[in-house]
Motif scaffolding. Structure first.
Motif, short mmCIF file in Angstrom:
data_model
loop_
_atom_site.label_atom_id
_atom_site.label_comp_id
_atom_site.label_asym_id
_atom_site.label_seq_id
_atom_site.Cartn_x
_atom_site.Cartn_y
_atom_site.Cartn_z
N ASP A 31 0.86 -1.19 0.00
CA ASP A 31 0.00 0.00 0.00
C ASP A 31 0.89 1.24 0.00
O ASP A 31 1.74 1.39 0.87
CB ASP A 31 -0.89 -0.02 1.24
N LYS A 32 0.73 2.11 -0.99
CA LYS A 32 1.57 3.29 -1.11
C LYS A 32 0.82 4.59 -0.82
O LYS A 32 1.31 5.66 -1.09
CB LYS A 32 2.21 3.35 -2.49
N ALA A 33 -0.39 4.46 -0.27
CA ALA A 33 -1.16 5.66 0.07
C ALA A 33 -0.44 6.41 1.20
O ALA A 33 0.13 5.81 2.10
CB ALA A 33 -2.57 5.28 0.52
N LEU A 34 -0.47 7.72 1.12
CA LEU A 34 0.14 8.53 2.17
C LEU A 34 -0.72 8.45 3.43
O LEU A 34 -1.95 8.36 3.37
CB LEU A 34 0.25 9.98 1.73
N THR A 35 -0.08 8.51 4.57
CA THR A 35 -0.75 8.50 5.86
C THR A 35 -0.33 9.75 6.62
O THR A 35 0.86 10.05 6.72
CB THR A 35 -0.38 7.25 6.68
N THR A 36 -1.29 10.46 7.16
CA THR A 36 -1.01 11.66 7.94
C THR A 36 -0.79 11.25 9.39
O THR A 36 -1.64 10.61 10.00
CB THR A 36 -2.20 12.64 7.86
N CYS A 37 0.36 11.63 9.94
CA CYS A 37 0.67 11.35 11.34
C CYS A 37 0.36 12.60 12.16
O CYS A 37 0.88 13.68 11.87
CB CYS A 37 2.14 10.97 11.49
N ASN A 49 -3.23 11.72 24.36
CA ASN A 49 -4.67 11.50 24.13
C ASN A 49 -4.98 11.11 22.68
O ASN A 49 -6.07 11.36 22.19
CB ASN A 49 -5.47 12.73 24.56
N GLY A 50 -4.05 10.47 22.02
CA GLY A 50 -4.23 10.06 20.64
C GLY A 50 -5.36 9.06 20.45
O GLY A 50 -6.11 9.13 19.48
N GLU A 51 -5.49 8.11 21.36
CA GLU A 51 -6.56 7.12 21.24
C GLU A 51 -7.92 7.80 21.44
O GLU A 51 -8.87 7.53 20.70
CB GLU A 51 -6.38 6.00 22.26
N GLU A 52 -8.00 8.70 22.39
CA GLU A 52 -9.25 9.46 22.60
C GLU A 52 -9.60 10.25 21.34
O GLU A 52 -10.75 10.28 20.91
CB GLU A 52 -9.08 10.41 23.79
N ALA A 53 -8.60 10.90 20.75
CA ALA A 53 -8.83 11.69 19.54
C ALA A 53 -9.29 10.80 18.39
O ALA A 53 -10.26 11.12 17.70
CB ALA A 53 -7.55 12.44 19.16
N ALA A 54 -8.62 9.68 18.17
CA ALA A 54 -9.00 8.77 17.08
C ALA A 54 -10.44 8.30 17.26
O ALA A 54 -11.22 8.27 16.29
CB ALA A 54 -8.04 7.58 17.03
N ASN A 55 -10.81 7.94 18.47
CA ASN A 55 -12.19 7.51 18.74
C ASN A 55 -13.18 8.64 18.54
O ASN A 55 -14.28 8.43 18.01
CB ASN A 55 -12.30 6.92 20.15
N PHE A 56 -12.80 9.85 18.93
CA PHE A 56 -13.67 11.02 18.71
C PHE A 56 -13.90 11.24 17.22
O PHE A 56 -15.03 11.36 16.76
CB PHE A 56 -13.06 12.27 19.34
N TYR A 57 -12.83 11.27 16.43
CA TYR A 57 -12.97 11.50 14.99
C TYR A 57 -13.79 10.38 14.34
O TYR A 57 -14.62 10.65 13.47
CB TYR A 57 -11.60 11.64 14.32
N LYS A 112 -6.09 8.05 5.52
CA LYS A 112 -5.42 7.31 6.59
C LYS A 112 -4.68 8.26 7.52
O LYS A 112 -4.04 9.21 7.08
CB LYS A 112 -4.43 6.31 6.00
N PHE A 113 -4.79 7.94 8.82
CA PHE A 113 -4.12 8.72 9.85
C PHE A 113 -3.44 7.78 10.84
O PHE A 113 -3.86 6.64 11.02
CB PHE A 113 -5.13 9.56 10.64
N ILE A 114 -2.45 8.32 11.51
CA ILE A 114 -1.85 7.70 12.69
C ILE A 114 -1.92 8.75 13.79
O ILE A 114 -1.49 9.90 13.59
CB ILE A 114 -0.37 7.33 12.46
N ALA A 115 -2.46 8.39 14.94
CA ALA A 115 -2.41 9.25 16.12
C ALA A 115 -1.21 8.76 16.93
O ALA A 115 -1.18 7.62 17.37
CB ALA A 115 -3.70 9.15 16.92
N LEU A 116 -0.22 9.61 17.09
CA LEU A 116 1.00 9.28 17.82
C LEU A 116 1.00 10.00 19.15
O LEU A 116 0.89 11.23 19.19
CB LEU A 116 2.23 9.70 17.00
N ASN A 117 1.11 9.27 20.22
CA ASN A 117 1.25 9.89 21.54
C ASN A 117 2.72 10.18 21.76
O ASN A 117 3.46 9.39 22.35
CB ASN A 117 0.70 8.95 22.64
N GLY A 118 3.15 11.33 21.23
CA GLY A 118 4.57 11.68 21.25
C GLY A 118 5.00 12.53 22.42
O GLY A 118 6.19 12.65 22.69
N GLY A 119 4.06 13.16 23.11
CA GLY A 119 4.42 14.02 24.24
C GLY A 119 4.07 15.47 23.99
O GLY A 119 3.48 15.82 22.97
N PRO A 120 4.45 16.34 24.91
CA PRO A 120 4.04 17.75 24.87
C PRO A 120 4.89 18.66 23.98
O PRO A 120 4.64 19.86 23.90
CB PRO A 120 4.16 18.17 26.34
N GLN A 121 5.89 18.13 23.30
CA GLN A 121 6.84 18.97 22.56
C GLN A 121 6.22 19.76 21.41
O GLN A 121 6.66 20.86 21.10
CB GLN A 121 7.99 18.13 22.00
#
Length: 159
Positions: A3-9, A15-23, A60-69
Motif C-alpha cells: 500500500d503506497k497511500a500517504l498517511t497523515t501522522c 490523548n491520541g486514542e481518545e482523539a482517534a475515537n472522537f474523529y 489514513k491517519f496515525i495518532a502518535l502519543n509523542g508528548g508535549p513537545q
C-alpha cells in the motif's frame, strides 16, 4: 503489492486514542485500525498507547502519543467538503463541541487543537464564478462569517 497511500501522522500528548475515537464518532465513513503500545525501554510508559491507526472518509491517519513537545497550528488543516447546510451544521457542531473554537471563513479548531475547514461545495462554486463582481460579493460575505451559511452567500452572490 504494498500500500503506497500517504498517511497523515498527528502528534498528540497522550490523548491520541481518545482523539482517534472522537474523529471516528464524527465521520460516518471511519474506522479504527491497529493500536501499538510502548514496550519496556522506549520513551513511553510500558503498555501505554503509542500509536493508533484510523481512517476518515478514506484518508489514513496515525495518532502518535509523542508528548508535549509539539502542538497543532493553523499551518495544517483538513478540509471537509459538504453537500448542503445540514452537513455544514453537523460537522461544525461536532468539531467545535467540548472546547473547540470557531474561526473565520469556515475554519475551526477541535478540542484537540486540530484545524478543520468546513466547506460547502456550493460556496466554492460561488466564489469561483467567472463573473468577478458576483464572486467578489460572495467572497466578501464569506469573509464576514465564522460557520459558512450557504443561503446568505448565495444571496450576496446574486446581489
Amino acid at each position: 503489492m504494498t500500500d503506497k497511500a500517504l498517511t497523515t501522522c498527528l502528534w498528540f500528548d497522550g490523548n491520541g486514542e481518545e482523539a482517534a475515537n472522537f474523529y471516528a464518532s464524527v465521520f460516518d465513513d471511519a474506522k479504527i485500525g491497529r493500536i501499538g503500545r510502548y514496550v519496556e525501554g522506549e520513551h513511553g510508559t510500558p503498555g501505554a498507547v503509542m500509536v493508533v491507526e484510523f481512517e476518515l472518509n478514506g484518508q489514513k491517519f496515525i495518532a502518535l502519543n509523542g508528548g508535549p513537545q509539539f502542538k497543532f497550528n493553523e499551518a495544517v488543516s483538513f478540509q471537509i467538503p459538504c453537500e448542503n447546510q445540514e452537513e455544514v451544521d453537523y460537522y461544525w457542531a461536532k468539531l467545535t463541541a467540548d472546547g473547540g473554537e470557531e474561526g473565520p471563513c469556515g475554519w475551526l479548531k477541535d478540542k484537540f487543537g486540530l484545524s478543520w475547514q468546513v466547506v460547502p461545495n456550493r460556496v466554492i462554486e460561488l466564489i469561483g464564478d467567472a463573473d468577478t463582481v458576483k464572486a467578489a460579493r460572495a467572497t466578501e460575505a464569506m469573509y464576514a462569517m465564522k460557520k459558512l451559511d450557504i443561503a446568505a452567500i448565495e444571496k450576496a452572490h446574486a446581489g
